[in-house]
Scaffold this motif. Structure first.
Motif, mmCIF file in Angstrom:
data_model
loop_
_atom_site.group_PDB
_atom_site.id
_atom_site.type_symbol
_atom_site.label_atom_id
_atom_site.label_comp_id
_atom_site.label_asym_id
_atom_site.label_seq_id
_atom_site.Cartn_x
_atom_site.Cartn_y
_atom_site.Cartn_z
ATOM 1 N N ASN A 1 -5.493 8.005 5.566
ATOM 2 C CA ASN A 1 -4.689 7.084 5.279
ATOM 3 C C ASN A 1 -2.894 6.990 5.662
ATOM 4 O O ASN A 1 -2.415 8.257 4.733
ATOM 5 N N THR A 2 -2.683 5.513 6.362
ATOM 6 C CA THR A 2 -1.982 6.229 6.529
ATOM 7 C C THR A 2 -0.569 5.928 5.236
ATOM 8 O O THR A 2 0.278 6.604 5.562
ATOM 9 N N ALA A 3 -1.474 4.753 4.512
ATOM 10 C CA ALA A 3 0.093 4.834 3.301
ATOM 11 C C ALA A 3 0.070 6.048 2.063
ATOM 12 O O ALA A 3 0.670 6.489 1.289
ATOM 13 N N ARG A 4 -1.428 6.434 2.501
ATOM 14 C CA ARG A 4 -0.948 7.864 1.682
ATOM 15 C C ARG A 4 -0.409 8.460 2.221
ATOM 16 O O ARG A 4 0.721 9.618 1.597
ATOM 17 N N ASP A 5 -0.742 9.115 3.300
ATOM 18 C CA ASP A 5 0.203 10.244 4.016
ATOM 19 C C ASP A 5 1.804 9.954 3.941
ATOM 20 O O ASP A 5 2.815 10.590 3.319
ATOM 21 N N LEU A 6 2.091 8.816 4.301
ATOM 22 C CA LEU A 6 3.547 8.172 3.991
ATOM 23 C C LEU A 6 4.366 8.058 2.819
ATOM 24 O O LEU A 6 4.659 8.667 2.402
ATOM 25 N N GLY A 7 3.228 7.714 2.148
ATOM 26 C CA GLY A 7 3.562 7.437 0.655
ATOM 27 C C GLY A 7 4.180 8.714 -0.332
ATOM 28 O O GLY A 7 4.839 9.272 -0.653
ATOM 29 N N GLY A 8 3.041 9.371 0.180
ATOM 30 C CA GLY A 8 3.193 11.333 -0.877
ATOM 31 C C GLY A 8 4.736 11.958 0.468
ATOM 32 O O GLY A 8 4.682 12.965 -0.319
ATOM 33 N N ARG A 9 4.435 11.833 1.506
ATOM 34 C CA ARG A 9 5.658 12.081 2.157
ATOM 35 C C ARG A 9 6.815 11.928 1.440
ATOM 36 O O ARG A 9 8.029 12.342 1.430
ATOM 37 N N GLN B 1 0.912 -1.013 -0.103
ATOM 38 C CA GLN B 1 0.006 0.443 -0.225
ATOM 39 C C GLN B 1 1.040 1.375 0.102
ATOM 40 O O GLN B 1 0.979 2.123 -0.875
ATOM 41 N N ILE B 2 1.993 1.019 1.257
ATOM 42 C CA ILE B 2 2.429 2.471 1.184
ATOM 43 C C ILE B 2 3.779 2.471 0.028
ATOM 44 O O ILE B 2 3.379 4.184 -0.792
ATOM 45 N N LEU B 3 4.443 1.563 -0.947
ATOM 46 C CA LEU B 3 4.555 1.738 -2.106
ATOM 47 C C LEU B 3 3.677 1.568 -3.472
ATOM 48 O O LEU B 3 4.592 2.046 -4.179
ATOM 49 N N GLY B 4 2.552 1.956 -3.338
ATOM 50 C CA GLY B 4 2.073 2.091 -4.491
ATOM 51 C C GLY B 4 1.815 3.786 -4.980
ATOM 52 O O GLY B 4 1.591 3.926 -5.501
ATOM 53 N N ALA B 5 1.226 3.989 -3.579
ATOM 54 C CA ALA B 5 0.952 5.428 -2.821
ATOM 55 C C ALA B 5 2.237 6.206 -2.897
ATOM 56 O O ALA B 5 2.418 7.057 -3.744
ATOM 57 N N TYR B 6 3.846 5.695 -2.811
ATOM 58 C CA TYR B 6 5.216 6.407 -3.304
ATOM 59 C C TYR B 6 5.187 6.065 -5.358
ATOM 60 O O TYR B 6 5.517 7.814 -5.332
ATOM 61 N N ILE B 7 4.797 5.199 -5.321
ATOM 62 C CA ILE B 7 4.840 4.914 -6.451
ATOM 63 C C ILE B 7 4.137 5.946 -7.833
ATOM 64 O O ILE B 7 3.955 7.285 -8.339
ATOM 65 N N THR B 8 2.935 5.924 -7.184
ATOM 66 C CA THR B 8 1.817 7.143 -7.515
ATOM 67 C C THR B 8 2.158 8.941 -7.626
ATOM 68 O O THR B 8 1.766 9.233 -8.708
ATOM 69 N N CYS B 9 3.307 9.250 -6.343
ATOM 70 C CA CYS B 9 2.735 10.502 -6.784
ATOM 71 C C CYS B 9 3.902 10.388 -7.398
ATOM 72 O O CYS B 9 3.742 11.779 -7.693
ATOM 73 N N MET B 10 4.925 9.820 -7.606
ATOM 74 C CA MET B 10 5.729 10.684 -8.533
ATOM 75 C C MET B 10 5.420 9.851 -10.422
ATOM 76 O O MET B 10 6.281 10.934 -10.216
ATOM 77 N N ILE B 11 5.239 9.278 -10.021
ATOM 78 C CA ILE B 11 4.316 9.286 -11.991
ATOM 79 C C ILE B 11 3.844 11.142 -11.964
ATOM 80 O O ILE B 11 3.470 11.266 -12.788
ATOM 81 N N VAL B 12 2.725 11.226 -10.612
ATOM 82 C CA VAL B 12 1.862 12.289 -10.930
ATOM 83 C C VAL B 12 2.587 13.643 -10.793
ATOM 84 O O VAL B 12 2.378 14.845 -11.559
ATOM 85 N N TYR B 13 4.005 13.525 -10.623
ATOM 86 C CA TYR B 13 4.940 14.599 -10.558
ATOM 87 C C TYR B 13 5.839 14.592 -11.428
ATOM 88 O O TYR B 13 5.625 15.694 -12.281
ATOM 89 N N VAL B 14 5.574 13.980 -11.884
ATOM 90 C CA VAL B 14 5.939 13.238 -13.621
ATOM 91 C C VAL B 14 5.320 14.106 -14.719
ATOM 92 O O VAL B 14 5.813 15.689 -15.220
ATOM 93 N N GLN B 15 4.184 13.726 -14.430
ATOM 94 C CA GLN B 15 3.020 14.811 -15.076
ATOM 95 C C GLN B 15 2.933 15.422 -15.417
ATOM 96 O O GLN B 15 2.377 16.532 -16.204
#
Length: 352
Positions: A237-245, A124-138
């Protein structure tokens, strides 16, 4: 295996091509744990991709002065849509947690295996982190423009790492003047409401909520959190917070942690005790083991249990209670179900 009147599988109606056959056997047995992790990652991807993208539009539009790029409503609606997509598409494979708080709730109240829970939380945390990085590139070009505007106006130090700045697209921040006790209360009560809705949707005796309605109701609960209480400060959501941070720290360095470390702990962990408390309250006052399962839930859970049995996967929790020795009402529903399945098989045979 030929189709039967009791169980009609997709493979009986729509066989997979040969190149998929080996993977089908592998993913339902030896690699099932990996498939579940991918489902949790994809679920996190869907909800984060929707919400973070809408947040990026709102933040960039506010800084650059472009009217109509986003609002609190669009952010809440985006998260509601993302949660609905995530549960609808991925829950059949992994159970649809997408949040460490939900996974821990399953450990405490449903006997969910600890090793499996650890895998889920990591995914969950890894998925949120990768997603945030993808959105940043976009969004990078527009985010850089927003950063430059803040620098030109002399607002970089005060706005950049706040909920109104580019880093706030990915990480959660609160203003220095905000009372953290009130923020904690806001986080706890909001997450309690979400947890109550989630646990109610998981109750197989709740005749008001069929399984197909759960994704929409849970999505609306997350939308409510965004529409009504996100200005105060809510993560949900812990995953959303930690992944995003972690994504914000990857992009902008340690400054992206934020100046108020206490809030970082509230955002990351506050939803867990609130979710557990919601499940406890539901079990104590709203749930009942003496109620009968709804017909929709009987079919839903029996199909899930059959999948576990066919692939030698150990059922857990209340799925073990769906055995042949059912009560009269359950047997009646089963007879109706088997009759409908027989009709489907007859149609299939006539078609072939």
């Amino acid at each position: 295996m030929p189709p039967s009147a009791t169980h009609l599988r997709l493979s009986d109606v729509e066989p997979k091509p040969r190149w998929m056959t080996s993977w089908e056997k592998l993913k339902h047995k030896e690699a099932h744990w990996f498939v579940e992790m991918v489902a949790e990652m994809l679920g996190a991807f869907l909800l984060v991709y929707a919400g973070v993208g809408a947040t990026a539009a709102f933040v960039v539009g506010s800084i650059t002065g472009q009217v109509g790029m986003g609002s609190l409503y669009t952010i809440g609606f985006a998260y509601a849509t993302g949660v609905t997509f995530a549960i609808s598409l991925c829950a059949a494979t992994s159970g649809g947690h997408f949040n460490p708080g939900i996974t821990i709730m399953f450990v405490v109240f449903r006997g969910f295996p600890l090793r499996k829970a650890a895998r889920y939380i990591f995914a969950q945390i890894l998925g949120a982190y990768i997603t945030c990085m993808i959105v940043y590139v976009q969004w990078k070009d527009l985010l850089v423009i927003a950063e430059n505007i803040l620098i030109e106006k002399g607002l970089y130090d005060t706005v950049m790492f706040s909920s109104s700045g580019p880093a706030g697209v990915f990480g959660f921040y609160v203003a220095p003047s905000v009372n953290l006790l009130r923020v904690l209360l806001n986080e706890f009560v909001t997450d309690f409401v979400i947890g109550l809705v989630v646990w109610g949707c998981l109750d197989p005796t709740n005749h008001m909520i069929p399984p197909s309605a759960a994704p929409i109701l849970i999505g609306l609960a997350f939308g409510l959190a965004g529409w009504s209480y996100s200005p105060v400060g809510v993560a949900t959501n812990t995953a959303r917070d930690l992944g995003g941070r972690l994504a914000a720290m990857t992009i902008w360095g340690l400054n992206a942690v934020g100046g108020r470390y206490e809030y970082a702990a509230i955002a990351a962990l506050g939803n867990i005790p609130a979710t557990l408390c919601a499940a406890l309250v539901y079990e104590l006052f709203l749930g009942s083991t003496t109620r009968t399962l709804t017909p929709n839930h009987i079919h839903f859970l029996r199909a899930h249990k059959q999948y576990y049995e066919d692939n030698n996967l150990a059922p857990y929790g209340y799925l073990e209670g769906l055995n042949p020795q059912r009560n009269r009402s359950a047997s009646l529903q089963s007879d109706l179900y088997e009759k409908s399945q027989t009709e489907v098989v007859e149609v299939f045979d006539n078609h072939v």
